[in-house]
Design a protein around this motif. Structure first.
Motif, PDB file in Angstrom:
ATOM      1  N   PRO A  83       0.816  -1.215   0.000  1.00  0.00           N
ATOM      2  CA  PRO A  83       0.000   0.000   0.000  1.00  0.00           C
ATOM      3  C   PRO A  83       0.851   1.266   0.000  1.00  0.00           C
ATOM      4  O   PRO A  83       2.018   1.234   0.407  1.00  0.00           O
ATOM      5  N   ASP A  84       0.238   2.356  -0.426  1.00  0.00           N
ATOM      6  CA  ASP A  84       0.855   3.692  -0.388  1.00  0.00           C
ATOM      7  C   ASP A  84       2.165   3.768  -1.168  1.00  0.00           C
ATOM      8  O   ASP A  84       3.031   4.593  -0.854  1.00  0.00           O
ATOM      9  N   SER A  91       4.450   4.530  -4.588  1.00  0.00           N
ATOM     10  CA  SER A  91       4.319   5.426  -5.729  1.00  0.00           C
ATOM     11  C   SER A  91       5.472   5.226  -6.706  1.00  0.00           C
ATOM     12  O   SER A  91       6.559   4.811  -6.320  1.00  0.00           O
ATOM     13  N   PHE A 104      -2.960  -0.874  -2.022  1.00  0.00           N
ATOM     14  CA  PHE A 104      -3.990   0.162  -1.949  1.00  0.00           C
ATOM     15  C   PHE A 104      -3.353   1.549  -1.932  1.00  0.00           C
ATOM     16  O   PHE A 104      -2.216   1.728  -1.511  1.00  0.00           O
ATOM     17  N   ASN A 105      -4.137   2.535  -2.378  1.00  0.00           N
ATOM     18  CA  ASN A 105      -3.705   3.939  -2.330  1.00  0.00           C
ATOM     19  C   ASN A 105      -2.342   4.162  -2.986  1.00  0.00           C
ATOM     20  O   ASN A 105      -1.519   4.902  -2.470  1.00  0.00           O
ATOM     21  N   SER A 106      -2.112   3.513  -4.092  1.00  0.00           N
ATOM     22  CA  SER A 106      -0.838   3.694  -4.780  1.00  0.00           C
ATOM     23  C   SER A 106      -1.025   4.577  -6.003  1.00  0.00           C
ATOM     24  O   SER A 106      -2.123   4.665  -6.554  1.00  0.00           O
ATOM     25  N   ARG A 107       0.054   5.207  -6.390  1.00  0.00           N
ATOM     26  CA  ARG A 107      -0.014   6.102  -7.549  1.00  0.00           C
ATOM     27  C   ARG A 107       1.146   5.802  -8.486  1.00  0.00           C
ATOM     28  O   ARG A 107       2.267   5.573  -8.044  1.00  0.00           O
ATOM     29  N   ASN A 148      -6.653  -2.740  -7.915  1.00  0.00           N
ATOM     30  CA  ASN A 148      -7.524  -2.370  -6.791  1.00  0.00           C
ATOM     31  C   ASN A 148      -8.209  -1.056  -7.105  1.00  0.00           C
ATOM     32  O   ASN A 148      -7.871  -0.387  -8.078  1.00  0.00           O
ATOM     33  N   ASN A 149      -9.167  -0.671  -6.238  1.00  0.00           N
ATOM     34  CA  ASN A 149      -9.999   0.486  -6.555  1.00  0.00           C
ATOM     35  C   ASN A 149      -9.487   1.806  -6.021  1.00  0.00           C
ATOM     36  O   ASN A 149     -10.061   2.846  -6.287  1.00  0.00           O
ATOM     37  N   THR A 150      -8.422   1.773  -5.242  1.00  0.00           N
ATOM     38  CA  THR A 150      -7.986   3.011  -4.599  1.00  0.00           C
ATOM     39  C   THR A 150      -6.705   3.561  -5.217  1.00  0.00           C
ATOM     40  O   THR A 150      -6.144   4.515  -4.716  1.00  0.00           O
ATOM     41  N   SER A 151      -6.249   2.950  -6.289  1.00  0.00           N
ATOM     42  CA  SER A 151      -4.982   3.372  -6.893  1.00  0.00           C
ATOM     43  C   SER A 151      -5.189   3.936  -8.291  1.00  0.00           C
ATOM     44  O   SER A 151      -6.203   3.662  -8.929  1.00  0.00           O
ATOM     45  N   THR A 152      -4.215   4.706  -8.746  1.00  0.00           N
ATOM     46  CA  THR A 152      -4.339   5.297 -10.078  1.00  0.00           C
ATOM     47  C   THR A 152      -3.034   5.207 -10.865  1.00  0.00           C
ATOM     48  O   THR A 152      -1.945   5.220 -10.295  1.00  0.00           O
TER      49      THR A 152
END
Lengths: 275, 467
Positions: B338-339, B341, B369-372, B398-402
């Motif tokens: 997670p997190d 980048s 999760f929450n990755s960019r 996943n749904n929280t990354s872009t």
């Protein structure tokens, strides 16, 4: 010897279309020529053709500067001979700093490269005169510049390159009243110092009233239809061009702007047709 | 390891070296299990290394060539010599270095002693003062910096712990080949909390095997450490051996940071197939600064496996392909935690019939999760006979990354040329300026002297390319 720009019966085409249909004009040092006329009738074309823009083909006529054939020269040779065009839409060159660019431009015309000290002194002076941001030297050429910054940057280049004949193509558009004065003052000061000859295209009387042209030429449909001095500029500012069209029984060309298409509008147009 | 030991080992190494000069040993052309055994024996390696080499050799024989990118079927693996004991006697081969390479050296104003080093015909670059100063800083901080062969002797336990752990010999055919026959390369261990102020440079490593075909580099940045390693240099490296398959493995531990900068400029006969990969742990940062100018054919995709929470990966690269060159380069970012980048900035340039591809992979896994991720690839094609393709693969699970992806392909615009030329620059100068501006996002990341050299090199390369 005085370096004189002589244009004789110049015809210029873009693609198959003839834009300039026989322009003759002489600009001597220390003169300021106002080039006027409605949009889309050939003013910018004249300046770009003199500088040698590859999209503009000279089909007949001559241009000489200091008795040398300008048309036989490449763009960079014209620049090194002393011609300068301050552009209406300066290009951005990302990754290249103003400092590197300007030094290359100055060194291109000198045997010895300019010393770093002298260069920094001159650019700082120019930045102050034109009230530009201090970090200009380190920013990339025109990258992220506002319209006004780009125009000032053109004038800064002119001040540092010190040409012998400068063409200013709508240099005042996009500038506020204070900036217009700064730019005009800077150009006039350079003229005073170096006997620079100037050709100025503008739509605003304000700029001309500051520049005080010694000559004025009105281009309509690729030809100079009337010539005069500062008075002519004033008259056009007050009365517009209509009196001219009537007097000379001519019609200006309407400016052709390229249509802007987007997928959305195309699709909509098509739907309209179907309806 | 104690400081004095490092110095001693270096002295040993130099001494060794002189000893070996008398005999030149090589395994002859072709690759068999016996050749692999001979290499390991010649190096007097521990059994575990021989085991890995042998496993890798069998995997190499088994595996097929990559199914993507340039056609490698022209490679005849039996044409190459896989191991040579270096000898200073090679200096006599200076005459055989092609004139074009020598001329480039001249233009870059590289002193002759250094030229010979770069051409691979001299084994010692006379810059010992600089070298020793650098070594002193390194020593004082307890950093281990060897060529990998020496590391295997001096600190076998560390090598064993990390060797092949992020680039397995089964990863691809050329990783298998490298593992089977590797020689040379750099080994760096930066202890916990050690931050090196200045970049560490392989340039000054006194080691003939620097020029090796099958370099194996292993870098470990322990917790909270900071390393900038600069490999190679921009001057052209000439080598008679045309197949190069290197492996670079980097381990970035918790809160550590590693930057690996390289500009490869192999001579135009080289096929360069490199596997570079980093394992990045929690809040670690890995930055690849990767320049590809030379070689005949190049396949290189530096990768970051972002395995710890908050890990960050960056790859900024350029690839320049001229004449018959084919550059198939890019980057890979594998987000597992997670997190995390990542940023990929790729600048490609093709001219005079060169072909340059961007091939990249960004994969954000189900648990990341929450990755960019951000990918930016720009290509500049200088003429009608050159070409380029952009081949990106972007996967978000996943749904929280872009993932953000931007790509541009352009030519040098007539308007830009006109603008610069109208200020007195010749067409050639103007073109150079636009090109150097295009790759500026890369050059700005290089240490100053490398940036200057790279710009100089590209200018020389472009001479006479106009008109």
């Amino acid at each position: 010897m005085e370096k004189i720009l002589k244009i004789n019966d110049l015809h210029v085409s873009v693609g198959d279309k003839e834009i300039l249909k026989g322009i003759s004009l002489t600009v001597k040092p220390d003169e300021i020529h106002a080039i006027m006329g409605p949009n889309g009738n050939g003013k910018s074309t004249l300046l770009k053709a003199i500088m040698g823009h590859p999209a503009y083909t000279v089909t007949s006529g001559t241009i000489t500067f200091d008795d040398e054939d300008v048309l036989a020269m490449s763009v960079d040779e014209r620049s090194r001979k002393g011609l300068f065009l301050a552009m209406q839409y300066p290009k951005e060159i990302s990754g290249v700093t103003n400092s590197d660019f300007l030094r290359a431009a100055i060194n291109a015309r000198n045997e010895k490269p300019i010393s770093l000290f002298k260069f920094i002194k001159e650019i700082d002076k120019g930045i102050k005169t034109l009230k530009m941001k201090d970090d200009l030297a380190h920013r990339f050429v025109n990258d992220g510049f506002s319209g006004g910054e780009m125009k000032r940057n053109e004038i800064l280049q002119m001040m540092m390159i010190k040409p012998e004949l400068a063409m200013l193509d709508e240099i005042d558009s996009g500038l506020d009243v204070d900036a217009i004065k700064l730019v005009a003052d800077a150009a006039l000061k350079l003229k005073e110092e170096t006997k620079l000859g100037l050709m100025v295209v503008s739509h605003y009387e304000r700029f001309f009233s500051l520049m005080k042209p010694t000559h004025a030429h009105v281009i309509v449909d690729g030809k100079i239809v009337v010539e005069g001095d500062a008075e002519l500029v004033e008259k056009i500012d007050t009365d517009g061009y209509d009196w001219l069209y009537e007097e000379l029984k001519i019609k200006p060309l309407k400016e052709e702007r390229p249509m802007v298409y987007s997928l959305g509008t195309c699709a909509r147009n098509k739907r309209n047709v179907n309806e | 390891m104690k400081n004095d030991k490092i110095l001693e080992s270096q002295d040993d190494y130099k001494y060794d070296f002189k000893d070996e000069d008398v005999t030149i040993y090589n395994t002859g052309k072709g690759l068999t299990e016996d050749v692999v055994r001979a290499i390991s024996k010649a190096k007097d390696e521990p059994d575990w290394m021989l085991d890995i080499r042998l496993k890798a050799y069998h995997k190499f024989v088994e595996m097929s060539l990559p199914s993507f990118g340039p056609d490698l079927s022209e490679i005849n693996f039996n044409d190459f010599t896989y191991f040579k004991r270096p000898s200073t006697a090679v200096e006599s081969k200076w005459d055989k270095v092609p004139e074009t390479i020598k001329n480039t050296f001249e233009k870059l104003k590289i002193p002759e002693s250094e030229q010979k080093f770069l051409a691979g015909v001299s084994t010692q670059y006379e810059s010992e003062v600089v070298y020793h100063n650098m070594l002193k800083e390194v020593e004082e901080k307890g950093v281990l910096f060897y060529d990998t062969d020496t590391a295997l002797k001096k600190c076998p336990e560390i090598v064993k712990e990390y060797f092949g752990k992020i680039v397995s010999y089964a990863d691809n055919k050329f990783a298998a080949l490298n593992t089977a026959v590797w020689s040379g390369g750099s080994f760096i261990y930066v202890p916990k909390g050690v931050k090196l102020e200045k970049p560490l440079q392989s340039y000054f490593r006194i080691n003939s095997e620097l020029m090796g075909q099958f370099e194996r580099t292993l870098i470990i940045c322990d917790d909270d450490s900071d390393l900038h390693y600069v490999e190679g240099c921009t001057a052209p490296k000439y080598s008679n051996d045309s197949l190069h398959a290197a492996v670079v493995e980097i381990f970035v531990k918790k809160n550590a940071k590693c930057r690996y900068s390289t500009v490869q400029n192999w001579s135009p006969n080289i096929i360069n197939l490199v596997t570079k990969r980093t394992l990045v742990e929690e809040n670690g940062v890995m930055e690849w600064i990767d320049g590809n100018v030379g070689s005949h054919l190049n396949m290189k995709y530096p990768a970051c496996v972002l395995a710890g929470k908050g890990a960050k990966g960056v790859c900024i690269s350029i690839a320049v392909a001229s004449n018959s060159q084919f550059q198939d380069a890019g980057a890979k970012m594998i987000h597992l935690a997670p997190d995390t980048s990542s940023t990929i900035i790729s600048k490609s340039l093709s001219r005079r019939g060169g072909k340059v591809n961007y091939r990249g992979l960004v994969s954000i896994g189900p648990k990341a999760f929450n990755s960019r991720a951000k990918v930016e690839c720009d290509t500049l094609i200088l003429d009608d006979i050159s070409s380029s393709d952009t081949i990106p693969t972007n996967i978000v699970s996943n749904n929280t990354s872009t993932i953000e992806h931007e790509a541009t392909v352009s030519k040098i615009s007539e308007e830009q040329l006109f603008y610069l030329m109208s200020r007195g620059l010749s067409e050639e100068e103007a073109t150079q300026m636009i090109i150097l501006g295009f790759i500026e996002p890369f050059t700005r990341e290089l240490p100053m002297e490398y940036a200057v050299e790279l710009n100089q090199l590209l200018k020389i390369n472009m001479e006479g390319s106009i008109g």
